[in-house]
Enzyme design. Structure first.
Site, PDB file in Angstrom:
ATOM      1  N   ARG A   1      -8.542  -1.501  -7.212  1.00  0.00           N
ATOM      2  CA  ARG A   1      -9.089  -0.166  -6.971  1.00  0.00           C
ATOM      3  C   ARG A   1      -8.010   0.897  -6.898  1.00  0.00           C
ATOM      4  O   ARG A   1      -8.253   2.066  -7.202  1.00  0.00           O
ATOM      5  CB  ARG A   1      -9.889  -0.158  -5.684  1.00  0.00           C
ATOM      6  CG  ARG A   1     -11.028  -1.139  -5.684  1.00  0.00           C
ATOM      7  CD  ARG A   1     -11.686  -1.149  -4.343  1.00  0.00           C
ATOM      8  NE  ARG A   1     -12.180   0.176  -4.008  1.00  0.00           N
ATOM      9  CZ  ARG A   1     -13.336   0.666  -4.412  1.00  0.00           C
ATOM     10  NH1 ARG A   1     -14.130  -0.057  -5.138  1.00  0.00           N
ATOM     11  NH2 ARG A   1     -13.703   1.882  -4.059  1.00  0.00           N
TER      12      ARG A   1
ATOM     13  N   ARG B   1      -2.449 -11.173  -4.171  1.00  0.00           N
ATOM     14  CA  ARG B   1      -2.463  -9.747  -4.504  1.00  0.00           C
ATOM     15  C   ARG B   1      -1.591  -8.938  -3.556  1.00  0.00           C
ATOM     16  O   ARG B   1      -1.075  -7.887  -3.933  1.00  0.00           O
ATOM     17  CB  ARG B   1      -3.887  -9.213  -4.434  1.00  0.00           C
ATOM     18  CG  ARG B   1      -4.806  -9.868  -5.424  1.00  0.00           C
ATOM     19  CD  ARG B   1      -6.138  -9.213  -5.407  1.00  0.00           C
ATOM     20  NE  ARG B   1      -5.967  -7.782  -5.622  1.00  0.00           N
ATOM     21  CZ  ARG B   1      -6.937  -6.899  -5.543  1.00  0.00           C
ATOM     22  NH1 ARG B   1      -8.137  -7.282  -5.240  1.00  0.00           N
ATOM     23  NH2 ARG B   1      -6.693  -5.638  -5.778  1.00  0.00           N
TER      24      ARG B   1
ATOM     25  N   ASN C   1       0.806  -1.226   0.000  1.00  0.00           N
ATOM     26  CA  ASN C   1       0.000   0.000   0.000  1.00  0.00           C
ATOM     27  C   ASN C   1       0.837   1.274   0.000  1.00  0.00           C
ATOM     28  O   ASN C   1       0.295   2.372  -0.102  1.00  0.00           O
ATOM     29  CB  ASN C   1      -0.981  -0.009   1.175  1.00  0.00           C
ATOM     30  CG  ASN C   1      -2.103  -1.012   0.930  1.00  0.00           C
ATOM     31  OD1 ASN C   1      -2.247  -1.534  -0.181  1.00  0.00           O
ATOM     32  ND2 ASN C   1      -2.883  -1.290   1.960  1.00  0.00           N
TER      33      ASN C   1
ATOM     34  N   CYS D   1     -17.192  -3.351  -3.607  1.00  0.00           N
ATOM     35  CA  CYS D   1     -16.326  -4.522  -3.615  1.00  0.00           C
ATOM     36  C   CYS D   1     -16.633  -5.375  -2.406  1.00  0.00           C
ATOM     37  O   CYS D   1     -17.565  -5.095  -1.670  1.00  0.00           O
ATOM     38  CB  CYS D   1     -14.871  -4.111  -3.649  1.00  0.00           C
ATOM     39  SG  CYS D   1     -14.339  -3.441  -2.096  1.00  0.00           S
TER      40      CYS D   1
HETATM   41  N1  EPU Z   1     -14.508   6.588   1.640  1.00  0.00           N
HETATM   42  C1  EPU Z   1     -15.545   7.343   1.174  1.00  0.00           C
HETATM   43  N2  EPU Z   1     -15.311   8.171   0.106  1.00  0.00           N
HETATM   44  C2  EPU Z   1     -14.097   8.291  -0.485  1.00  0.00           C
HETATM   45  C3  EPU Z   1     -13.019   7.511   0.006  1.00  0.00           C
HETATM   46  C4  EPU Z   1     -13.267   6.666   1.086  1.00  0.00           C
HETATM   47  O1  EPU Z   1     -16.667   7.271   1.683  1.00  0.00           O
HETATM   48  O2  EPU Z   1     -13.952   9.068  -1.442  1.00  0.00           O
HETATM   49  C5  EPU Z   1     -14.734   5.675   2.778  1.00  0.00           C
HETATM   50  C6  EPU Z   1     -14.520   4.212   2.400  1.00  0.00           C
HETATM   51  O3  EPU Z   1     -15.674   3.656   1.810  1.00  0.00           O
HETATM   52  C7  EPU Z   1     -14.181   3.591   3.740  1.00  0.00           C
HETATM   53  C8  EPU Z   1     -13.396   4.717   4.439  1.00  0.00           C
HETATM   54  O4  EPU Z   1     -13.748   5.911   3.761  1.00  0.00           O
HETATM   55  O5  EPU Z   1     -15.349   3.317   4.463  1.00  0.00           O
HETATM   56  C9  EPU Z   1     -11.892   4.575   4.398  1.00  0.00           C
HETATM   57  O6  EPU Z   1     -11.472   4.268   3.098  1.00  0.00           O
HETATM   58  P1  EPU Z   1     -10.048   4.678   2.528  1.00  0.00           P
HETATM   59  O7  EPU Z   1     -10.251   5.611   1.400  1.00  0.00           O
HETATM   60  O8  EPU Z   1      -9.149   5.093   3.626  1.00  0.00           O
HETATM   61  O9  EPU Z   1      -9.551   3.289   1.934  1.00  0.00           O
HETATM   62  P2  EPU Z   1      -8.685   3.105   0.636  1.00  0.00           P
HETATM   63  O10 EPU Z   1      -7.788   4.254   0.507  1.00  0.00           O
HETATM   64  O11 EPU Z   1      -9.574   2.742  -0.493  1.00  0.00           O
HETATM   65  C10 EPU Z   1      -6.656   1.932   1.762  1.00  0.00           C
HETATM   66  C11 EPU Z   1      -5.935   0.628   1.605  1.00  0.00           C
HETATM   67  C12 EPU Z   1      -6.818  -0.495   2.148  1.00  0.00           C
HETATM   68  C13 EPU Z   1      -7.115  -0.198   3.605  1.00  0.00           C
HETATM   69  C14 EPU Z   1      -7.762   1.174   3.755  1.00  0.00           C
HETATM   70  C15 EPU Z   1      -8.002   1.603   5.186  1.00  0.00           C
HETATM   71  C16 EPU Z   1      -4.527   1.028  -0.304  1.00  0.00           C
HETATM   72  C17 EPU Z   1      -4.209   0.759  -1.716  1.00  0.00           C
HETATM   73  N3  EPU Z   1      -5.602   0.425   0.199  1.00  0.00           N
HETATM   74  O12 EPU Z   1      -7.849   1.822   0.990  1.00  0.00           O
HETATM   75  O13 EPU Z   1      -6.078  -1.693   2.040  1.00  0.00           O
HETATM   76  O14 EPU Z   1      -7.976  -1.162   4.139  1.00  0.00           O
HETATM   77  O15 EPU Z   1      -6.929   2.177   3.127  1.00  0.00           O
HETATM   78  O16 EPU Z   1      -6.827   1.577   5.903  1.00  0.00           O
HETATM   79  O17 EPU Z   1      -3.800   1.746   0.357  1.00  0.00           O
HETATM   80  C18 EPU Z   1      -5.759  -4.012   1.877  1.00  0.00           C
HETATM   81  O18 EPU Z   1      -4.554  -3.805   1.740  1.00  0.00           O
HETATM   82  O19 EPU Z   1      -6.234  -5.162   2.072  1.00  0.00           O
HETATM   83  C19 EPU Z   1      -6.699  -2.897   1.823  1.00  0.00           C
HETATM   84  C20 EPU Z   1      -8.002  -3.066   1.610  1.00  0.00           C
END
Ligand code: EPU
Length: 439
Positions: free
Chosen positions: A93, A401, A23, A117
């Site tokens: 994503r 992954r 990440n 997802c």
């Molecule tokens: N959210 C919104 N709107 C947005 C963005 C996020 O409502 O525009 C919500 C999401 O639906 C969720 C929360 O905010 O409920 C947090 O989501 P976040 O955006 O922080 O997640 P992400 O950036 O999509 C990253 C990691 C995930 C990890 C999460 C939380 C990466 C590539 N992915 O996802 O990693 O779970 O932060 O820490 O950095 C994994 O590695 O298995 C994984 C899922």
């Protein structure tokens, strides 16, 4: 589709080395699009998502050389395509991380809108609202997000208050702001170590970012960014998974090449639950000794609190702890998919909305189970390591992954686990390509 066959009951013993953080690697690779010069990244994990991100970079016209297995030399001198197509976004994503760099450097970008997802709806509305604050026009056309910078092609600095903490949202906006006119301030920014790592790389490239790792990040835009060389931080979730593997099997592991300070909340929680953990030096942890696991409640929260990416593994651990524990998931609304599979192995877990109640100790028994997402798969492997008899984990492409050769690493410390390669035709809707993406 490959499977893992695991015979449980062997304590893990030995040393394991932690790979680079997926990440962190994913946004750092995207950051290379911000400059025509070469960005060299070391310590990339050898996992499927990195291969997908590389494909995305190559598809849009970047050159990616691999002088060594874990090093990429990325040159985005001749970008020809300003989009991340649906084929890639639906499998990963994190492809949306192309949006910020493309928009910042070329003034335009098109990225397929990711759908829901396996762990929740996961919209990107906060990313898009942020780009609008920087002066971009954002439209939705035929399932794609189409973003354009103002007429002169350059974004404007602005104040962005994230309604909710978002990791990739913070990364996308931080990257976009590096080349904008003037100053951008991100409030309620994510504080994950991966954010700090990305900011470090961007600053080496000539960006002017302050405050990464705190909830207020300030970015002073510059005219152009240049090449840089950077080593990706170790994967704190992989390290956490191995700590739990040692604890669950009553084993003894030395976990090398990690950064314990990135896992402070997890380490504190595991100690509270009776896991014996010692920091041998700033990059090595020792797990083992006389451990008596006891139930301890946990609530997932953004960093620096307990990470959602360790929730499934912690649940597997709690099945082996004495007493009743409550696990509350606050980050994603649907991240208990592993529960029904753990129940099939004999775990006593009750789900009520975002709360799971786990009763331990349970003698788990081996069973065929199906992995639904990356971290869910890890929890099933952990359960398999202590279960009586044989566990077969199906759809391990999820684990591929994000975990580098997990079965080889586990086998090297005494686990009885093997990959069963299967070339049979997958049922409709069950291929890696078609399956819900979870990054
Ligand atoms: N959210 C919104 N709107 C947005 C963005 C996020 O409502 O525009 C919500 C999401 O639906 C969720 C929360 O905010 O409920 C947090 O989501 P976040 O955006 O922080 O997640 P992400 O950036 O999509 C990253 C990691 C995930 C990890 C999460 C939380 C990466 C590539 N992915 O996802 O990693 O779970 O932060 O820490 O950095 C994994 O590695 O298995 C994984 C899922």
């Amino acid at each position: 589709m490959d499977k893992f066959r695991i015979s449980g009951g062997r304590p893990l013993k030995g040393r394991v080395s932690i790979s680079g953080a997926k990440n962190s690697a994913l946004p750092c690779m995207a950051a290379a699009v911000l400059t025509p010069e070469t960005v060299i990244l070391h310590n990339l994990p050898y996992v499927r998502d990195i291969i997908t991100q590389r494909r995305l970079l190559e598809d849009i016209g970047a050159t990616v050389l691999t002088p060594e297995l874990r090093t990429h030399k990325i040159t985005a001198a001749h970008i020809e395509l300003f989009e991340a197509p649906y084929e890639l976004v639906k499998t990963m994503r994190a492809s949306v991380l192309a949006l910020g760099p493309l928009l910042a450097r070329f003034g335009k970008a098109k990225v397929s809108l990711p759908g829901g997802c396996a762990i929740g709806t996961r919209p990107i509305d906060l990313h898009l609202a942020g780009f609008e604050k920087l002066g971009a026009e954002v439209k939705l056309e035929a399932g794609n997000v189409v973003a354009r910078a103002p007429r002169d092609g350059r974004l404007r600095g602005g104040e962005i208050h994230f309604e909710k903490i978002t990791v990739t949202g913070t990364e996308n906006l931080m990257m976009a702001a590096t080349l904008a006119w003037g100053r951008t301030t991100l409030y309620n920014a994510a504080r994950e170590p991966e954010i700090t790592d990305l900011a470090e790389l961007l600053n080496k490239m000539g960006a002017r970012i302050r405050g990464a790792g705190t909830s207020t990040i300030q970015v002073d835009g510059v005219e152009a960014l240049g090449g840089a060389e950077h080593t990706i931080i170790p994967d704190r979730i992989e390290a956490g998974t191995f700590i739990i593997a040692a604890a669950m099997t009553a084993g003894e592991l030395e976990i090398k090449d990690c950064r314990p300070e990135h896992s402070a909340a997890l380490i504190a929680k595991l100690r509270e639950a009776g896991v014996e953990l010692q920091e041998l030096n700033p990059t090595t942890l020792h797990v083992g000794g006389a451990m008596k696991l006891t139930a301890s409640d946990v609530t997932t929260q953004p960093h620096p609190d307990f990470p959602t990416d360790m929730q499934a593994q912690y649940m597997a651990l709690m099945t082996q702890a004495q007493g009743r524990s409550q696990i509350v998931e606050t980050v994603f609304e649907n991240r208990f998919m592993h529960t029904s599979e753990l129940q099939r192995m004999g775990a006593r877990i009750h789900i009520d909305g975002s709360r799971a109640t786990v009763d331990g100790v349970t003698r788990l028994t081996g069973a065929p189970v199906i992995a639904s997402d990356l971290r869910a798969s890890a929890s099933l492997v952990l359960a398999g390591l202590v279960a009586e008899g044989e566990t077969v984990v199906d759809r391990v492409y999820h684990i591929d992954r994000g975990y580098e050769k997990i079965e080889a690493k586990l086998r090297a410390v005494g686990a009885d686990i093997e990959r069963v390669r299967e070339s049979v035709t997958a049922p409709p809707g069950a291929t890696a390509e078609a399956d819900a993406a979870v990054v």
